[in-house]
Write an enzyme that holds these catalytic residues in place. Structure first.
Site, mmCIF file in Angstrom:
data_model
loop_
_atom_site.group_PDB
_atom_site.id
_atom_site.type_symbol
_atom_site.label_atom_id
_atom_site.label_comp_id
_atom_site.label_asym_id
_atom_site.label_seq_id
_atom_site.Cartn_x
_atom_site.Cartn_y
_atom_site.Cartn_z
ATOM 1 N N TYR B 83 -24.908 -8.198 -3.279
ATOM 2 C CA TYR B 83 -24.184 -7.065 -3.897
ATOM 3 C C TYR B 83 -24.924 -6.709 -5.102
ATOM 4 C CZ TYR B 83 -19.975 -4.439 -4.133
ATOM 5 O OH TYR B 83 -19.144 -3.350 -4.144
ATOM 6 N N ASN B 182 -13.417 3.029 13.029
ATOM 7 C CA ASN B 182 -12.300 2.036 12.966
ATOM 8 C C ASN B 182 -12.491 1.125 11.793
ATOM 9 O OD1 ASN B 182 -14.785 1.414 14.335
ATOM 10 N ND2 ASN B 182 -13.849 -0.572 14.939
ATOM 11 N N ARG B 205 -18.606 2.425 17.495
ATOM 12 C CA ARG B 205 -19.652 1.914 18.471
ATOM 13 C C ARG B 205 -19.321 1.863 19.927
ATOM 14 N NH1 ARG B 205 -20.930 -3.710 15.448
ATOM 15 N NH2 ARG B 205 -18.871 -3.393 14.667
ATOM 16 N N GLY B 278 -21.680 2.675 3.286
ATOM 17 C CA GLY B 278 -22.020 1.258 3.760
ATOM 18 C C GLY B 278 -23.311 1.517 4.791
ATOM 19 N N GLY B 279 -23.729 0.322 5.181
ATOM 20 C CA GLY B 279 -24.906 0.351 6.149
ATOM 21 C C GLY B 279 -24.908 -0.737 6.942
ATOM 22 N N TRP B 303 -19.744 4.611 -4.492
ATOM 23 C CA TRP B 303 -19.488 3.241 -4.756
ATOM 24 C C TRP B 303 -18.321 3.246 -5.704
ATOM 25 C CZ3 TRP B 303 -22.291 -0.204 -8.732
ATOM 26 C CH2 TRP B 303 -22.064 -1.488 -8.549
#
Lengths: 367, 367
Positions: B83, B182, B205, B278-279, B303
Site C-alpha cells: 500500500y 459489483n 467479469r 483500483g487495479g 485515492w
C-alpha cells in the site's frame, strides 16, 4: 476575426488605398497545387496540378499568395487518412504556412494587400501558390515578422505555449520534463520555458555519440537545462539527477508513448500532469495504476486544432500569437532548422519529411 | 473536527452528564487486537494478541469499543506492504469500521459515551475490541444509523460519492460507465447514480451463466441501467447499445486496468474522464494516444485517503457523510452483502477476503 487581429497587430488603415493595386497582374492567375484524391502512402497519392483561379473575387474574399509552408507530422497523417479530421477529397494539402495578401474583395475591412497572414484553421491547404479564401479564415501577423518563423508559428510554438500555460500553474524555478525534446514542439518548449524561467529536463532518443553531443549542444544553446537520452532515464542516475532540484517535475510533455511515456509518469511529482501531443512510437500510453491512484497524476492530451476551434474568436489566441511574435522579433524565439524544397520537388520533400532522424523541418518555399 | 461533526449530526449536549458512566467497567480493560509485525502474506503475518489498556485516559482522549470492521482490498495491500502508506510496525490492522464511545477524557467536548464513531484517517486500526484514540481522530455519526452501513461507509460509498461529484458536472440523464461494477464501490456508484438520476452502464467479469444472471438481477435491483460482461464490451453490440442513449458516457470508473480500462476509454465521449480507483487485473492503464489527443479524454485517479487528508476539517466531508447517512436512514442506500467473522476466526476471514468471486464483503463483528 481578421478585423480584430488587425487592431491588435497595429493594422495600418492607410493601406486600404492600396487595395486594388494588383488587379491587373492577378487576371487569369493559376495556382500550382499539391493535392490528394485518395488517402494512402503520401509518396504515391500526393500529386501536383495547376488550377485556374476565378477572375472575379467575392466581396469578403481575399487572394493569398503563399510564401512558405512546412510539412508537419499532421500533414503526413492527413494524407495517410489516419488524422482525426479529414478534408473532403480531392483536397489541397498543407495545414500550416505563411502567405501575403495579393488582392482583397470590396467588403474586406481587416486585411490589405501586402498583409502577412496565416491560416486560422486546420486543412486550409497551404501547399499551393495562390488561394482564394475568406477574410475570416486567416489571421494577420505583424508585417515585420520573419517569414520562416511565421510559416512555422501556428502548430509547434502554439502547442508548446498552450501546454506550458493551460495545465499547471508553473512558477519560476519549477521543473518540467519532456520526451522527443528535439521535435518542433520540443524546441519551442525549451525556448518558451527559458524565457519564463521554467527549468526543462529534455529526453531524446538514443543515437550515435557524435550526433548525441551535437544535439545536446544545440538544445542546451536554446536554453535546455538538462538533455538526457531515453536510455539514461531508465538508470538510477536519473533519480539522482532529479534530486538536484528542490521540487519534482510538475508537468511532462509526451510525444512518444509506450515505455518513454511511462518513464515520464514515473518521474513526475505528486499530482503531476502529463500532456500527450504525439505518439511517435505508435505505442499506447501506459500508466501504472499506483501512479494514477496514489501519486494522483493526471494524463490528458493536447490537440492544437481543437484548441484553435474552441478559441477562434478568442483574445487568448491573439495574445498567444502576439507574445510569440514579440519573442521572434526580439530574437528570443528561433524558427526550427529547416530544409527548403520547391513545390515541383514535392516527391523529394515528402521522402525527406517521412524519414527518421531528419536534420530539420521540411519547408516548401513558393517564391 | 468531532465538535463540528457533533453540531452537524445534532450533537446532544445533555449527553455530557453521562460522561463518566463507564469508569468502573473500563478499569483493567484488555483489547483483543489483530496486528502484523512484518509485511508479507497476510495468512502468515496477521496475528492476534491481548493488549492491556492504560488505566488513565488523557484529557482529550476517548476509549472506543469497536463494533464491526470490514476487510477491504486496501487492508490486504497494507498487510502485504504494497500500500502507498504504511503504518510503523508492529501495527494493529484495519482501516475502516464503526465503534461506540465507551469513555471520554475530561476535556473532550464533541463526543459523549454511547456516540457512534468512525475513524477519521487511514491506518487507525479498527480490528480490535477497544482503542484509545484522540477526539480529533474520529467522526461522529448519527445515533440511529445502521451499524453495518456505518462500518462500511467511509471507504466504498465515499469513493463512489466523490468520483460522481468531483470530476464531471453530471446532469440528470447523463450516462456513466464502470467496470468491476459489483465491487463495493461499484454497487455504491449504482445506488448514488440512481438517486441522482444518472444512468449507469455496468461491466462485470465474465462468469458462469447462472451466476451472471443472478448478479445482473441483483445490480439491476439496486438501480443499474445496464449490466454487461467484459466479453460483451468488446463486441460491436456494445456500440449499438450505447447508441440507444442520446449522449455518450461522460465519465468512467476503472478498478480493473489493462484491456478493461482501454475499453472504457474507447466508449467514453469527447472530453470524457476516466477515474481509476483500483487495479484488480494488476495491469497498467493503457490509453491509445489518439484518445488522449483527439478525443481529449482525461485519465486520473481517486485515492480516498488523500481526499480525506486534504479535507479533514472540511464541510465537504461532513456534507458527504450527512448525505450518505440520510440515504441509509431512508433505506435508499444499502450496505453491501456481508459475511461476518469473529476476531478469533481471523484466519478464515483473511482466507475468504482474499479469494476471487467471493459472495460478499468480509466483516469482523466484535460483540
Amino acid at each position: 476575426m481578421a478585423a480584430l487581429v488587425a487592431r491588435v497587430f497595429k493594422g495600418k488603415a492607410f493601406q486600404t488605398v492600396l487595395r486594388r493595386n494588383f488587379l491587373i497582374i492577378l487576371r487569369n492567375l493559376s495556382s500550382s497545387q499539391l493535392y490528394v484524391e485518395n488517402f494512402g502512402d503520401p509518396s504515391l497519392t500526393l500529386k501536383k496540378k495547376m488550377y485556374e483561379l476565378p477572375s472575379s473575387l467575392g466581396p469578403k474574399e481575399v487572394i493569398v499568395q503563399m510564401i512558405m509552408a512546412p510539412i508537419n507530422p499532421s500533414d503526413v497523417n492527413m494524407m495517410e487518412g489516419t488524422y482525426f479530421v479529414q478534408p473532403p477529397l480531392p483536397a489541397v494539402m498543407g495545414n500550416e504556412g505563411v502567405g501575403k495578401v495579393a488582392k482583397v474583395g470590396d467588403e474586406v475591412r481587416g486585411l490589405n494587400v501586402g498583409d502577412i497572414i496565416i491560416p486560422s484553421d486546420t486543412a486550409w491547404g497551404t501547399w499551393q501558390t495562390f488561394k482564394i479564401t475568406s477574410e475570416e479564415d486567416v489571421i494577420k501577423l505583424p508585417a515585420d515578422i520573419s517569414l520562416l518563423s511565421a510559416a512555422t508559428i501556428s502548430v509547434n510554438p502554439c502547442t508548446a505555449y498552450r501546454m506550458l500555460k493551460d495545465y499547471v500553474d508553473l512558477k519560476p524555478g519549477d521543473v518540467i520534463l519532456q520526451n522527443g525534446a528535439n521535435s518542433g514542439v520540443g524546441v519551442s518548449v525549451i525556448q518558451l520555458a527559458r524565457e519564463w524561467n521554467i527549468r526543462t529536463i529534455n529526453i531524446v532518443r538514443d543515437r550515435p555519440d557524435f550526433e548525441k553531443l551535437k544535439l545536446k549542444h544545440s538544445l542546451t544553446k536554446l536554453g535546455a537545462d538538462i538533455v538526457v537520452t531515453e536510455e539514461f532515464v531508465r538508470t538510477p542516475q536519473m533519480k539522482d539527477l532529479l534530486k538536484t532540484y528542490t521540487s519534482k517535475p510538475k508537468l511532462a510533455f509526451n510525444c512518444v508513448g509506450g515505455q518513454s511515456a511511462t518513464e515520464l509518469i514515473r518521474h513526475l511529482g505528486q499530482r503531476g500532469v502529463m500532456v500527450t501531443y504525439g505518439g511517435m512510437s505508435k505505442r499506447p500510453v501506459m500508466a501504472p495504476t499506483g501512479a494514477l491512484i496514489f501519486k494522483e497524476v493526471v494524463l490528458c492530451g493536447y490537440w492544437n486544432t481543437s484548441w484553435n476551434r474552441r478559441h477562434k474568436n478568442d483574445i487568448n489566441r491573439l495574445t498567444m500569437l502576439s507574445d510569440l511574435c514579440n519573442l521572434i522579433k526580439s530574437s528570443k524565439f528561433e524558427p526550427p532548422p529547416c530544409e527548403f524544397y520547391s513545390l515541383d520537388d514535392y516527391k523529394s520533400a515528402i521522402e525527406k519529411a517521412t524519414e527518421g532522424f531528419k536534420g530539420g523541418k521540411v519547408v516548401f518555399k513558393m517564391e
